[in-house]
Design a protein around this motif. Structure first.
Motif, short mmCIF file in Angstrom:
data_model
loop_
_atom_site.label_atom_id
_atom_site.label_comp_id
_atom_site.label_asym_id
_atom_site.label_seq_id
_atom_site.Cartn_x
_atom_site.Cartn_y
_atom_site.Cartn_z
N UNK A 109 -33.08 -115.76 -30.39
CA UNK A 109 -33.21 -116.44 -28.92
C UNK A 109 -31.89 -116.17 -28.10
N UNK A 110 -30.71 -116.37 -28.96
CA UNK A 110 -29.49 -116.11 -28.05
C UNK A 110 -29.25 -114.59 -27.73
N UNK A 111 -29.91 -113.46 -28.65
CA UNK A 111 -29.95 -112.06 -28.02
C UNK A 111 -30.54 -111.97 -26.76
N UNK A 112 -31.75 -112.80 -26.89
CA UNK A 112 -32.69 -112.56 -25.58
C UNK A 112 -31.83 -113.36 -24.47
N UNK A 113 -31.10 -114.30 -24.62
CA UNK A 113 -30.25 -114.99 -23.52
C UNK A 113 -29.41 -114.20 -23.08
N UNK A 114 -28.55 -113.69 -23.86
CA UNK A 114 -27.43 -112.78 -23.60
C UNK A 114 -27.77 -111.32 -22.82
N UNK A 115 -29.25 -110.92 -23.20
CA UNK A 115 -29.79 -109.81 -22.48
C UNK A 115 -29.99 -110.02 -21.08
N UNK A 116 -30.57 -111.34 -20.77
CA UNK A 116 -31.23 -111.83 -19.56
C UNK A 116 -29.80 -112.13 -18.67
N UNK A 117 -28.73 -112.81 -19.30
CA UNK A 117 -27.70 -113.26 -18.67
C UNK A 117 -26.84 -111.88 -18.03
N UNK A 118 -26.82 -110.89 -18.82
CA UNK A 118 -26.19 -109.48 -18.62
C UNK A 118 -26.89 -108.89 -17.51
N UNK A 119 -28.22 -108.80 -17.49
CA UNK A 119 -28.85 -108.11 -16.26
C UNK A 119 -28.88 -108.83 -15.09
N UNK A 120 -28.83 -110.31 -15.35
CA UNK A 120 -28.78 -110.99 -13.96
C UNK A 120 -27.39 -110.81 -13.37
N UNK A 121 -26.33 -110.73 -14.25
CA UNK A 121 -25.01 -110.47 -13.71
C UNK A 121 -24.54 -109.23 -13.11
N UNK A 122 -25.36 -108.18 -13.77
CA UNK A 122 -25.41 -106.78 -13.18
C UNK A 122 -25.91 -106.69 -11.80
N UNK A 123 -27.37 -107.35 -11.90
CA UNK A 123 -28.06 -107.06 -10.66
C UNK A 123 -27.57 -107.97 -9.41
N UNK A 124 -26.92 -108.92 -9.88
CA UNK A 124 -26.05 -110.04 -8.88
C UNK A 124 -24.91 -109.60 -8.42
N UNK A 125 -24.38 -108.67 -9.24
CA UNK A 125 -22.88 -108.30 -8.72
C UNK A 125 -21.86 -109.37 -8.90
N UNK A 126 -22.25 -110.27 -10.25
CA UNK A 126 -21.14 -111.09 -10.64
C UNK A 126 -20.06 -110.46 -11.22
N UNK A 127 -18.74 -111.42 -10.98
CA UNK A 127 -17.69 -110.97 -11.59
C UNK A 127 -17.12 -112.21 -12.33
N UNK A 128 -16.14 -111.90 -13.06
CA UNK A 128 -15.39 -112.91 -13.80
C UNK A 128 -14.02 -112.47 -14.26
N UNK A 129 -13.13 -113.24 -14.87
CA UNK A 129 -12.00 -112.90 -15.57
C UNK A 129 -12.24 -112.45 -16.82
N UNK A 130 -11.32 -111.50 -17.28
CA UNK A 130 -11.64 -110.74 -18.58
C UNK A 130 -10.75 -111.26 -19.83
N UNK A 131 -11.04 -112.48 -20.02
CA UNK A 131 -10.32 -112.90 -21.24
C UNK A 131 -11.32 -113.07 -22.40
N UNK A 132 -10.77 -113.01 -23.66
CA UNK A 132 -11.62 -113.09 -24.84
C UNK A 132 -11.74 -114.39 -25.29
N UNK A 133 -12.81 -115.13 -25.34
CA UNK A 133 -13.16 -116.59 -25.64
C UNK A 133 -13.10 -116.39 -27.42
N UNK A 134 -12.23 -117.11 -28.00
CA UNK A 134 -12.37 -117.13 -29.40
C UNK A 134 -13.51 -118.17 -29.93
N UNK A 135 -14.36 -118.03 -30.91
CA UNK A 135 -15.09 -119.06 -31.31
C UNK A 135 -14.16 -120.38 -32.05
N UNK A 136 -14.56 -121.50 -31.65
CA UNK A 136 -14.08 -122.63 -32.23
C UNK A 136 -13.86 -122.80 -33.85
#
Length: 156
Positions: A109-136
């Motif tokens: 389910x998390x892989x499906x979510x990541x694919x959907x969000x990645x596609x949305x970000x790409x299609x929408x032209x989303x941008x963000x800062x590029x830091x690496x988020x460490x797991x807690x």
């Protein structure tokens, strides 16, 4: 034209907002993080985006429902990446107990979510800062897995 300019200015300002550290300490049963803000599409008018914020939010709710943090011993707590940031990597991490969670279903389910969000970000032209988020870091408190503060963010 004014509406398009307003949307583009709003998207640019949203991209400049300082990022927050992952909010992992809230536990697996808390309300999900809202999906990223919607920016003006960069594709042709009328073209359907591969995913929308509603389907992304639904996928995240479904993933969080699969993650169980209760009934765990110290060595059974794990983290899993949630979502996809426009610059890459997960948006945040979810804490779960491997002994009480169907890990295969959760990660599917998390892989499906990541694919959907990645596609949305790409299609929408989303941008963000590029830091690496460490797991807690994780710990058990009263038989429940919880996130504990990590070292923070690391620049890529």
């Amino acid at each position: 034209m004014k509406v398009l300019t307003a949307v583009l200015v709003t998207a640019a300002l949203a991209a400049c907002t300082p990022s927050r550290a992952p909010q992992d300490a809230r536990g697996a049963d808390s309300a999900p993080t809202p999906p990223p803000p919607v920016a003006a599409p960069t594709s042709a008018p009328g073209a359907a985006a591969p995913a929308d914020t509603g389907s992304i939010a639904r996928l995240e709710r479904e993933a969080r429902a699969l993650a169980h943090a209760d009934g765990c011993a110290a060595d059974g707590c794990r983290t899993a990446p949630v979502g996809s940031r426009p610059c890459g990597g997960p948006r945040e991490y979810i804490v779960y107990c491997a002994a009480t969670t169907d890990s295969a279903a959760l990660f599917a389910k998390l892989a499906e979510l990541a694919r959907a969000e990645e596609a949305f970000n790409s299609a929408s032209g989303m941008i963000s800062t590029c830091e690496f988020r460490n797991p807690p870091n994780v710990a058990v408190q009263g038989g429940r897995c919880v996130a504990t503060p990590s070292e923070g963010l690391t620049a890529q």
